[in-house]
Motif scaffolding. Structure first.
Motif, PDB file in Angstrom:
ATOM      1  N   LYS A 228      -8.997 -29.153  -6.159  1.00 14.75           N
ATOM      2  CA  LYS A 228      -7.867 -29.857  -5.545  1.00 14.75           C
ATOM      3  C   LYS A 228      -7.023 -28.925  -4.686  1.00 14.75           C
ATOM      4  O   LYS A 228      -6.352 -29.365  -3.749  1.00 14.75           O
ATOM      5  CB  LYS A 228      -6.990 -30.501  -6.623  1.00 14.75           C
ATOM      6  CG  LYS A 228      -7.631 -31.711  -7.280  1.00 14.75           C
ATOM      7  CD  LYS A 228      -6.697 -32.387  -8.253  1.00 14.75           C
ATOM      8  CE  LYS A 228      -5.667 -33.241  -7.552  1.00 14.75           C
ATOM      9  NZ  LYS A 228      -4.891 -34.066  -8.497  1.00 14.75           N
ATOM     10  N   ALA A 229      -7.056 -27.631  -4.988  1.00 12.84           N
ATOM     11  CA  ALA A 229      -6.306 -26.653  -4.184  1.00 12.84           C
ATOM     12  C   ALA A 229      -7.055 -26.248  -2.917  1.00 12.84           C
ATOM     13  O   ALA A 229      -6.595 -25.373  -2.186  1.00 12.84           O
ATOM     14  CB  ALA A 229      -5.988 -25.418  -5.019  1.00 12.84           C
ATOM     15  N   GLY A 230      -8.202 -26.863  -2.669  1.00 16.16           N
ATOM     16  CA  GLY A 230      -8.926 -26.593  -1.427  1.00 16.16           C
ATOM     17  C   GLY A 230     -10.197 -25.802  -1.600  1.00 16.16           C
ATOM     18  O   GLY A 230     -10.895 -25.525  -0.621  1.00 16.16           O
ATOM     19  N   GLY A 231     -10.519 -25.402  -2.846  1.00 20.36           N
ATOM     20  CA  GLY A 231     -11.741 -24.643  -3.089  1.00 20.36           C
ATOM     21  C   GLY A 231     -11.736 -23.297  -2.381  1.00 20.36           C
ATOM     22  O   GLY A 231     -10.690 -22.697  -2.127  1.00 20.36           O
ATOM     23  N   SER A 232     -12.912 -22.841  -2.020  1.00 19.32           N
ATOM     24  CA  SER A 232     -13.040 -21.523  -1.389  1.00 19.32           C
ATOM     25  C   SER A 232     -12.481 -21.498   0.026  1.00 19.32           C
ATOM     26  O   SER A 232     -12.283 -20.426   0.598  1.00 19.32           O
ATOM     27  CB  SER A 232     -14.516 -21.100  -1.372  1.00 19.32           C
ATOM     28  OG  SER A 232     -15.294 -22.067  -0.677  1.00 19.32           O
ATOM     29  N   ALA A 233     -12.211 -22.694   0.593  1.00 22.73           N
ATOM     30  CA  ALA A 233     -11.645 -22.752   1.948  1.00 22.73           C
ATOM     31  C   ALA A 233     -10.198 -22.278   1.978  1.00 22.73           C
ATOM     32  O   ALA A 233      -9.679 -21.911   3.036  1.00 22.73           O
ATOM     33  CB  ALA A 233     -11.738 -24.183   2.495  1.00 22.73           C
ATOM     34  N   THR A 234      -9.551 -22.288   0.847  1.00 24.81           N
ATOM     35  CA  THR A 234      -8.158 -21.843   0.764  1.00 24.81           C
ATOM     36  C   THR A 234      -8.111 -20.354   0.445  1.00 24.81           C
ATOM     37  O   THR A 234      -8.639 -19.927  -0.583  1.00 24.81           O
ATOM     38  CB  THR A 234      -7.399 -22.620  -0.329  1.00 24.81           C
ATOM     39  OG1 THR A 234      -7.444 -24.012  -0.030  1.00 24.81           O
ATOM     40  CG2 THR A 234      -5.949 -22.171  -0.410  1.00 24.81           C
ATOM     41  N   PRO A 235      -7.510 -19.530   1.300  1.00 23.42           N
ATOM     42  CA  PRO A 235      -7.416 -18.093   1.024  1.00 23.42           C
ATOM     43  C   PRO A 235      -6.720 -17.828  -0.305  1.00 23.42           C
ATOM     44  O   PRO A 235      -5.696 -18.432  -0.625  1.00 23.42           O
ATOM     45  CB  PRO A 235      -6.573 -17.565   2.198  1.00 23.42           C
ATOM     46  CG  PRO A 235      -6.760 -18.567   3.289  1.00 23.42           C
ATOM     47  CD  PRO A 235      -6.910 -19.883   2.610  1.00 23.42           C
ATOM     48  N   GLY A 236      -7.278 -16.929  -1.097  1.00 15.39           N
ATOM     49  CA  GLY A 236      -6.699 -16.586  -2.390  1.00 15.39           C
ATOM     50  C   GLY A 236      -7.159 -17.466  -3.523  1.00 15.39           C
ATOM     51  O   GLY A 236      -6.932 -17.141  -4.689  1.00 15.39           O
ATOM     52  N   ASN A 237      -7.822 -18.588  -3.205  1.00 17.82           N
ATOM     53  CA  ASN A 237      -8.279 -19.519  -4.244  1.00 17.82           C
ATOM     54  C   ASN A 237      -9.731 -19.201  -4.576  1.00 17.82           C
ATOM     55  O   ASN A 237     -10.660 -19.905  -4.193  1.00 17.82           O
ATOM     56  CB  ASN A 237      -8.132 -20.963  -3.750  1.00 17.82           C
ATOM     57  CG  ASN A 237      -8.311 -21.977  -4.862  1.00 17.82           C
ATOM     58  OD1 ASN A 237      -8.008 -21.718  -6.009  1.00 17.82           O
ATOM     59  ND2 ASN A 237      -8.823 -23.144  -4.506  1.00 17.82           N
ATOM     60  N   SER A 238      -9.925 -18.143  -5.333  1.00 13.32           N
ATOM     61  CA  SER A 238     -11.270 -17.642  -5.607  1.00 13.32           C
ATOM     62  C   SER A 238     -11.955 -18.441  -6.715  1.00 13.32           C
ATOM     63  O   SER A 238     -11.316 -18.873  -7.680  1.00 13.32           O
ATOM     64  CB  SER A 238     -11.199 -16.161  -6.017  1.00 13.32           C
ATOM     65  OG  SER A 238     -12.444 -15.712  -6.483  1.00 13.32           O
ATOM     66  N   ALA A 239     -13.266 -18.605  -6.570  1.00 11.05           N
ATOM     67  CA  ALA A 239     -14.056 -19.286  -7.600  1.00 11.05           C
ATOM     68  C   ALA A 239     -14.116 -18.465  -8.886  1.00 11.05           C
ATOM     69  O   ALA A 239     -14.464 -18.994  -9.951  1.00 11.05           O
ATOM     70  CB  ALA A 239     -15.473 -19.552  -7.081  1.00 11.05           C
ATOM     71  N   ASN A 240     -13.799 -17.175  -8.815  1.00 10.54           N
ATOM     72  CA  ASN A 240     -13.755 -16.338 -10.024  1.00 10.54           C
ATOM     73  C   ASN A 240     -12.509 -16.605 -10.863  1.00 10.54           C
ATOM     74  O   ASN A 240     -12.466 -16.236 -12.039  1.00 10.54           O
ATOM     75  CB  ASN A 240     -13.800 -14.854  -9.636  1.00 10.54           C
ATOM     76  CG  ASN A 240     -15.115 -14.478  -8.973  1.00 10.54           C
ATOM     77  OD1 ASN A 240     -16.168 -14.996  -9.346  1.00 10.54           O
ATOM     78  ND2 ASN A 240     -15.047 -13.591  -7.990  1.00 10.54           N
ATOM     79  N   ASP A 241     -11.497 -17.209 -10.221  1.00  8.38           N
ATOM     80  CA  ASP A 241     -10.242 -17.497 -10.923  1.00  8.38           C
ATOM     81  C   ASP A 241     -10.283 -18.897 -11.530  1.00  8.38           C
ATOM     82  O   ASP A 241      -9.444 -19.754 -11.242  1.00  8.38           O
ATOM     83  CB  ASP A 241      -9.049 -17.364  -9.964  1.00  8.38           C
ATOM     84  CG  ASP A 241      -8.762 -15.919  -9.602  1.00  8.38           C
ATOM     85  OD1 ASP A 241      -8.940 -15.058 -10.477  1.00  8.38           O
ATOM     86  OD2 ASP A 241      -8.379 -15.660  -8.453  1.00  8.38           O
ATOM     87  N   ILE A 242     -11.282 -19.140 -12.353  1.00  7.16           N
ATOM     88  CA  ILE A 242     -11.442 -20.436 -13.023  1.00  7.16           C
ATOM     89  C   ILE A 242     -11.654 -20.196 -14.511  1.00  7.16           C
ATOM     90  O   ILE A 242     -12.457 -19.353 -14.900  1.00  7.16           O
ATOM     91  CB  ILE A 242     -12.638 -21.227 -12.443  1.00  7.16           C
ATOM     92  CG1 ILE A 242     -12.395 -21.611 -10.983  1.00  7.16           C
ATOM     93  CG2 ILE A 242     -12.903 -22.487 -13.278  1.00  7.16           C
ATOM     94  CD1 ILE A 242     -13.584 -22.266 -10.319  1.00  7.16           C
ATOM     95  N   LYS A 243     -10.918 -20.938 -15.310  1.00  8.93           N
ATOM     96  CA  LYS A 243     -11.149 -20.942 -16.758  1.00  8.93           C
ATOM     97  C   LYS A 243     -10.891 -22.364 -17.254  1.00  8.93           C
ATOM     98  O   LYS A 243      -9.744 -22.786 -17.400  1.00  8.93           O
ATOM     99  CB  LYS A 243     -10.250 -19.946 -17.480  1.00  8.93           C
ATOM    100  CG  LYS A 243     -10.651 -19.777 -18.954  1.00  8.93           C
ATOM    101  CD  LYS A 243      -9.916 -18.635 -19.592  1.00  8.93           C
ATOM    102  CE  LYS A 243     -10.387 -18.399 -21.033  1.00  8.93           C
ATOM    103  NZ  LYS A 243     -11.800 -17.987 -21.128  1.00  8.93           N
ATOM    104  N   ASP A 244     -11.963 -23.091 -17.489  1.00  5.46           N
ATOM    105  CA  ASP A 244     -11.833 -24.483 -17.913  1.00  5.46           C
ATOM    106  C   ASP A 244     -11.311 -24.568 -19.343  1.00  5.46           C
ATOM    107  O   ASP A 244     -11.590 -23.695 -20.175  1.00  5.46           O
ATOM    108  CB  ASP A 244     -13.181 -25.199 -17.808  1.00  5.46           C
ATOM    109  CG  ASP A 244     -13.500 -25.611 -16.375  1.00  5.46           C
ATOM    110  OD1 ASP A 244     -12.562 -26.097 -15.697  1.00  5.46           O
ATOM    111  OD2 ASP A 244     -14.648 -25.457 -15.937  1.00  5.46           O
ATOM    112  N   PRO A 245     -10.556 -25.640 -19.644  1.00  6.13           N
ATOM    113  CA  PRO A 245     -10.003 -25.792 -20.996  1.00  6.13           C
ATOM    114  C   PRO A 245     -11.090 -25.886 -22.058  1.00  6.13           C
ATOM    115  O   PRO A 245     -12.145 -26.469 -21.846  1.00  6.13           O
ATOM    116  CB  PRO A 245      -9.231 -27.129 -20.905  1.00  6.13           C
ATOM    117  CG  PRO A 245      -8.970 -27.340 -19.459  1.00  6.13           C
ATOM    118  CD  PRO A 245     -10.131 -26.722 -18.737  1.00  6.13           C
TER     119      PRO A 245
END
Length: 716
Positions: A165-182
């Motif tokens: 929702k934050a734009g995925g990898s297209a958004t600068p700084g929104n890295s796919a490595n910064d994910i931790k699902d509940p």
């Protein structure tokens, strides 16, 4: 998510109508009294003592105030309130003060239980106000985890859904490595690691806060007034009225939720999408959705909060978003749901308002706190303090000033069961050491020295929050959390998991400072009801432990049964807001669409200027100036819940005009019934959803043209 624990209502009930003045003191009185009666009553009240009414009742020792039946009722209520708070977390993020509701419903359950036992001759221990206070404390600690646990904010902000929702990898700084699902396991482990620190951080300061500085803690005082009123002979008639109203509206709200369920067989179906103001207004999220939770919340929240919400909805969805959308192709080219499109304006302008209001409130409360502390220190230094400081020798006052019977009795009981300083200090150090080992395992970007720094400064911030809350009833837990988010996110950097590190640090700080203010509120309630500080602390620990299991389990039920974090009812708007704040902290402003930064600056300044004006003008003027924090919430969600809450506040306004005394007594009971009934219906509806039991009917609303097309299609 920001909790409106401050100024929960203009009127507090318990010992008759109570009106809060600007400085937080209380004036007794009611509109139905004539002036002669008031003058006579004021003379009589000089000799009135609450504790003399209870003089014949023995105060049980601290271990008898914590009963098995009380803890069982607390657990049931903790589940109920956690469901309510979780639903509000994942829908609007607006959580009213529920302290009074917890005291009221605790009395309702326990009085019902003890009466049943008494009828069959099995009642051995009477129900006391101390037990009522312990139950309320345990419940508040339990559902407090549902707020400070970040299920609708920082924890959900780490998830893949919010990454997308934050734009995925297209958004600068929104890295796919910064994910931790509940996951239920790591959430419970994290909460057990961080949730007890706030209790230990401020326990040694309870005497300073409650006795020496005599901080008001309006929500805690209101709850104590309620409980004292229930347990006096004079309060019995009022209690019966409140309990009856609570039960009636609880049943109505539950059955209404059950009835609505039958018409929700598909997306966009049911009363929740009723086009009350027309189909065009429905498209702009302006409609009444028949939610008893929001109507009840509106009845508890001050009129100004509700009107501010509606004003924010009109400003954003009625004016700004249509105007910005007209500039599509010039200002932005991405889709309206992209963070580089209209969605970016919605999210970041609301963030600007929230941060502006939060920064102003933080500076203001810090200034008030330091000024008051300096003033008290200066008075004591020159020997002119008016605050009686209690010694351990039969309440002899250092100033030589006589104190009232109530104050002497309460001071004596409050200082009786001490919690040793070395116990609190040793436990804090031990838990900090454990946290430095566990938190980096759960969140690898969070280094052990980040945790050390956070826990070093946390007691100071916890004290500031608890002190400021005592003066103003404002808890700034989310503001301290956002401060930690930006500091630790920037420290970690975008290449080393700064988003996750910032969100995790936000959680650590929020948990500590929120628990600290909650504990001190409850200490104030205990002080006014002669409840032992030791029983209060133990019940807070038990409630916190319950919350560390109940709150994640409740969240998991919602997460599995509904589309949490999607675009439906449980969109969890603050999850996206917190993730974008973390991105902003590590990346800067590169991800914003055209002119968005300029608008953010304007609204950030707008929030500060409006707050300055509110504090500078007289009270009779400031009560009509909107609250920027409340205005920010509909910027992303729309105005549907604001309309519901305005319906609630309108009901209260009309009720007060017709019969203010009746409204003062019954509004909290009616609102609690509406909120709890609708909230409890969420539990069976979640179970039905998990069991794949679908409603039988879809009720939708179409325009005339759409209806003609449907008729033609069905007829072909």
């Amino acid at each position: 998510m920001d909790s409106y624990d401050h100024n929960p209502s203009e009127l507090e009930m318990g010992g008759g109508p109570v009106k809060r003045t600007r400085n937080g003191d209380k004036e007794s009185g009611g509109p139905d009294r004539d002036s002669a009666w008031v003058e006579k009553n004021e003379e009589d009240e000089k000799d009135l003592s609450v504790e003399k009414l209870f003089e014949s009742k023995k105060v049980p020792p601290w271990w008898e105030q914590i009963t098995f039946r009380g803890m069982f009722v607390s657990m049931l209520m903790g589940i109920m309130f956690s469901i309510i708070v979780m639903k509000l977390n994942l829908t609007t993020g607006i959580i009213p003060s529920l302290n009074v509701s917890a005291g009221l419903i605790g009395f309702f359950f326990m009085r019902t239980w003890t009466k049943m036992l008494d009828k069959v001759g099995l009642l051995k221990t009477p129900f006391t106000r101390q037990e009522n206070t312990v139950i309320q404390t345990c419940v508040v600690a339990c559902y407090g985890i549902a707020f400070s646990g970040g299920f609708g904010t920082y924890l959900l902000g780490m998830s893949r859904k919010m990454y997308v929702k934050a734009g995925g990898s297209a958004t600068p700084g929104n890295s796919a490595n910064d994910i931790k699902d509940p996951s239920l396991s790591w959430i419970i482990g994290f909460l057990f690691t961080v949730s007890f620190m706030g209790l230990l951080a401020v326990v040694p300061l309870r005497k300073i806060m409650v006795i020496d500085y005599k901080l008001t803690y309006p929500s805690g005082t209101a709850t104590a007034i309620l409980i004292n009123g229930f347990h006096t002979p004079q309060g019995d008639k009022m209690a019966k009225k409140q309990v009856k109203s609570l039960g009636q509206y609880f049943a109505f709200s539950f059955l209404w939720g059950f009835f609505q369920w039958f018409f929700t067989a598909g997306d966009g179906c049911g009363f929740v999408n009723f086009p009350t103001l027309g189909l065009r207004a429905l498209e702009q999220r302006f409609y009444f959705d028949f939610s008893m939770t929001y109507v009840g919340t509106g009845m508890i929240c001050p009129h100004l909060v509700n009107v501010s919400l509606l004003l924010g909805a009109i400003m954003s969805w009625g004016l700004m978003w249509p105007l910005i959308k007209n500039n599509k192709g010039d200002w932005y080219t991405a889709s309206d749901t992209s963070m580089q499109g209209l969605q970016g304006y919605k999210v970041f302008i609301s963030i600007a308002l929230i941060l502006g209001d939060g920064l102003y409130s933080f500076i203001k409360i810090l200034y008030i706190t330091l000024s008051n502390m300096y003033g008290e220190w200066k008075k004591k230094k020159i020997g002119q303090t008016e605050i009686p400081v209690v010694s351990t020798n039969n309440d002899e006052q250092r100033t030589g000033e006589a104190v009232s019977y109530d104050e002497q009795r309460r001071n004596e009981m409050f200082m009786k069961d001490r919690i040793p300083l070395w116990v609190a200090g040793s436990a804090y150090i031990a838990l900090a050491a454990i946290a430095m080992g566990i938190i980096p395992k759960i969140f690898p970007p969070v280094k052990w020295y980040y945790v050390l720094v956070a826990y070093t400064f946390a007691p100071v911030l916890g004290f500031c929050n608890a002190y400021g809350c005592g003066l103003t009833d404002w808890s700034l837990a989310s503001t301290y959390g956002k401060l930690a988010l930006f500091i630790f996110g920037a420290w970690a950097g975008k290449d080393d998991g700064g988003v996750i590190a910032g969100l995790a640090a936000c959680g650590v700080m929020m948990s500590i400072v929120n628990t600290a203010s909650d504990l001190m509120q409850d200490f104030k309630t205990g002080y006014l009801t002669l409840s032992s500080p030791r029983s209060m602390f133990v019940s807070q620990v038990i409630g916190t432990a319950m919350g560390c299991v109940i709150a994640p389990s409740t969240f998991w039920l919602f997460y599995k049964a509904f589309d949490v974090g999607g675009d439906g009812e449980y969109a969890a708007p603050y999850g996206l807001i917190y993730r974008n704040m973390a991105i902003l902290g590590v990346e800067g402003f590169g991800a914003l669409p055209k002119h968005c930064l300029t608008l953010c600056y304007c609204f950030f300044a707008f929030a500060i200027v409006v707050n300055l004006i509110r504090d500078r003008v007289p009270k009779k003027v400031s009560q009509y100036i909107p609250l920027p924090m409340a205005m920010a919430i509909p910027f992303y969600l729309g105005g549907y819940f604001a309309i519901d809450m305005c319906v609630g506040t309108t009901i209260v306004y009309i009720w007060q005009r017709i019969n203010r005394k009746s409204a003062d007594i019954l509004v909290p009971a009616v609102a609690s019934g509406l909120i709890c009934g609708d909230g409890i219906w969420t539990l069976p509806s979640s179970i039905l959803a998990l069991a794949k039991v679908n409603p039988p009917i879809c009720m939708k609303f179409l325009s005339r043209k759409q209806n003609v097309k449907v008729d033609v299609f069905l007829g072909s």
